[in-house]
Design a protein around this motif. Structure first.
Motif, mmCIF file in Angstrom:
data_model
loop_
_atom_site.group_PDB
_atom_site.id
_atom_site.type_symbol
_atom_site.label_atom_id
_atom_site.label_comp_id
_atom_site.label_asym_id
_atom_site.label_seq_id
_atom_site.Cartn_x
_atom_site.Cartn_y
_atom_site.Cartn_z
ATOM 1 N N ASP A 93 0.818 -1.206 0.000
ATOM 2 C CA ASP A 93 0.000 0.000 0.000
ATOM 3 C C ASP A 93 0.855 1.260 0.000
ATOM 4 O OD1 ASP A 93 -2.521 1.596 0.636
ATOM 5 O OD2 ASP A 93 -1.313 1.999 2.416
ATOM 6 N N MET A 94 0.459 2.225 -0.830
ATOM 7 C CA MET A 94 1.157 3.502 -0.906
ATOM 8 C C MET A 94 0.821 4.406 0.295
ATOM 9 S SD MET A 94 3.277 3.994 -3.342
ATOM 10 C CE MET A 94 3.932 2.822 -4.549
ATOM 11 N N ALA A 107 1.367 6.954 12.345
ATOM 12 C CA ALA A 107 0.440 6.844 11.219
ATOM 13 C C ALA A 107 0.480 5.439 10.615
ATOM 14 C CB ALA A 107 0.776 7.886 10.163
ATOM 15 N N LEU A 108 1.663 4.850 10.554
ATOM 16 C CA LEU A 108 1.802 3.486 10.056
ATOM 17 C C LEU A 108 1.011 2.515 10.925
ATOM 18 C CD1 LEU A 108 3.141 1.217 8.334
ATOM 19 C CD2 LEU A 108 5.075 1.336 9.950
ATOM 20 N N GLY A 127 6.368 3.587 3.358
ATOM 21 C CA GLY A 127 6.357 4.854 4.059
ATOM 22 C C GLY A 127 6.503 5.989 3.060
ATOM 23 N N GLY A 128 6.363 7.207 3.550
ATOM 24 C CA GLY A 128 6.527 8.373 2.695
ATOM 25 C C GLY A 128 7.716 9.203 3.132
ATOM 26 N N ALA A 129 8.407 9.785 2.149
ATOM 27 C CA ALA A 129 9.483 10.744 2.421
ATOM 28 C C ALA A 129 8.989 12.117 1.984
ATOM 29 C CB ALA A 129 10.753 10.367 1.670
ATOM 30 N N VAL A 145 8.294 -0.769 7.179
ATOM 31 C CA VAL A 145 7.887 -0.349 5.835
ATOM 32 C C VAL A 145 8.887 -0.891 4.819
ATOM 33 C CG1 VAL A 145 6.716 1.738 6.665
ATOM 34 C CG2 VAL A 145 9.093 1.888 5.890
ATOM 35 N N PHE A 146 8.438 -1.044 3.588
ATOM 36 C CA PHE A 146 9.268 -1.646 2.547
ATOM 37 C C PHE A 146 10.149 -0.623 1.845
ATOM 38 C CE2 PHE A 146 6.377 -4.982 3.427
ATOM 39 C CZ PHE A 146 6.985 -6.152 3.022
#
Length: 454
Positions: A93-94, A107-108, A127-129, A145-146
């Motif tokens: 999932d994005m 949040a994760l 995860g997001g950067a 996270v991947f």
């Protein structure tokens, strides 16, 4: 072998080590325990029909599920049921368009708690950067996270900011320190700004607003950053074949860069998109037929590593409420349930065998995210299996899809290849809305290691 298995699947045709052959598959406790030319005995024996091929479940590493926060667009229940109906047994999932975005450990964990109660297939998380969390990425990496998604141009949602040139360098240096992975939406904001136009219903005008140069400039920046940092990076949803020479040269140089593309770039073409047909809008855009042909050749040559859907749904209102204006409609293709059939239809036309397709849509993505137990039919692998009827033809009707919203760029298209049954770790997946969740949550533990299952 006389000892009973939990499940035996008897297939006259099964994809084993890249070849189609007749086998019995014996499953014990969710794992493939035997592959035999002889008949096996099990508590349950399933014999596939003569027109069915047993294939490994697909692994889709680019899926926007949008829950929590924008669950009216999609959610874990609808997305994972659609996945199973399309032969997909693992999704990653994005970090957007959920609210909150997956940019912190809290949040994760919030998203994981929601998914655990609804997932019908196995689910992992990117995860997001973003500008605000640079310097803290290691904590999400350690939480499983991947990798980390970054935009180099505005993402379309306020809560997920894009990285400028300096921030991209910082992110690459940061993930290099712990052998993490940065996955990049590579469009250059300067180029996009210079080509911004008045919008409207004309599709070629939309493509002009997001030219090849936007991708090539951004990808050149990623290549330079990988070269200076030693990081691993991945180019998401490659649309423009114009970027292939630079990517080919970077990989020949030994830089750790991988590349994906998507079914809509391989099966659709700008010449065929009518005025106002905003169900076809995505960013970067679907380009012309010559570009599509070059992407297929790059797959065959190994310059593109694999195919994933970039399932990016929204409500019908966001897609269609602006009178067909491509500049105003939400951008994204909802294709999770149809990716295999769309690609297989086009592959057959090109005399590309099913084994190549599964390499691009199952084994390749599984290898990319470090899930060796996924994407293959082998002793010791998860019994994620699909009964696929490659010759059966159907016409896509949006009302028949399990995606939450009845929007599809494939509506009305005739496709070949029907998924008739899907097993997740040896259990048949029930795609009914009230079915009990069967999916597990996946945590990344490092390349070459099995993921942790919750």
């Amino acid at each position: 072998m006389s000892a009973p298995f939990n499940l035996v699947i008897r297939a006259a045709s099964a994809l084993i080590d890249g070849e189609i052959r007749s086998v019995d598959i014996g499953v014990i406790d969710g794992t493939i325990a035997a592959i035999s030319n002889d008949h096996l005995h099990g508590d349950t024996v399933v014999e596939l029909a003569d027109d069915e091929v047993l294939i490994p479940g697909l692994v889709d590493t680019h899926v926007h599920i949008n829950e929590p926060g924008r669950t009216e667009w999609e959610g874990f229940s609808s997305a994972t049921r659609a996945a199973a109906a399309g032969g997909v047994t693992t999704v990653i999932d994005m970090p957007l368009n959920s609210v909150p975005a997956t940019t912190t450990v809290d949040a994760l964990e919030f998203k994981r708690a929601v998914a655990a109660e609804k997932a019908m297939v196995d689910v992992g998380f990117w995860g997001g950067a973003v500008p605000e969390n640079l310097g803290t990425l290691r904590s999400m990496h350690d939480a499983g996270v991947f990798g980390f998604k970054a935009f180099l141009a505005p993402s379309g949602v306020e809560e997920f900011g894009h990285l400028d040139a300096a921030q991209l360098e910082s992110a690459l240096e940061e993930v290099a320190d712990f052998d993490g992975l940065l996955i990049v939406h590579a469009e250059d904001p300067g180029v996009l700004g210079a080509h911004q136009n008045e919008g409207g219903v004309n599709y070629p005008r939309f493509v002009e607003s997001r030219p090849d140069e936007a991708e090539t400039t951004a990808i050149d920046r990623v290549i330079a950053g990988v070269r200076s940092s030693g990081a691993r990076a991945h180019i998401l949803h490659l649309s423009s074949a114009a970027a292939l020479p630079a990517l080919r040269a970077a990989r020949a140089e030994g830089l750790a860069i991988t590349v994906e593309t998507c079914p809509h770039y391989l099966t659709l073409a700008a010449e065929d998109i009518p005025d106002g047909a905003t169900q076809f809008k995505c960013c970067p855009p679907i380009r012309d037929e010559a570009n599509r042909e070059a992407l297929w050749q790059a797959l065959l040559d190994g310059d593109i590593d694999f195919i994933v859907t970039d399932h990016s749904p929204s409500t019908a209102e966001l897609k269609f409420s602006h009178g067909g204006d491509f500049a105003l409609a939400w951008g994204g293709i909802a294709g999770l349930q149809l990716g295999l059939s769309a690609i297989w239809t086009e592959a057959m036309r090109r005399d590309i065998p099913l084994s190549r397709v599964l390499g691009w849509m199952s084994a390749g993505p599984a290898h990319f995210v470090g899930l060796p137990q996924k994407g293959r039919i082998a002793v010791g692998a998860d019994a994620d299996l699909v009964a696929f009827a490659p010759a059966e033809v159907f016409t896509v009707r949006v009302e028949d899809l399990l995606h939450k919203n009845p929007v599809s760029a494939y509506d009305g298209r005739e496709l070949a290849g029907v998924v008739r049954s899907t097993w997740l770790r040896g259990v048949a997946v029930d795609t009914a809305a009230d079915a009990e969740p069967t999916g597990h949550l996946l945590r990344y533990l490092g390349l070459g290691l099995d993921a942790d299952l919750d």
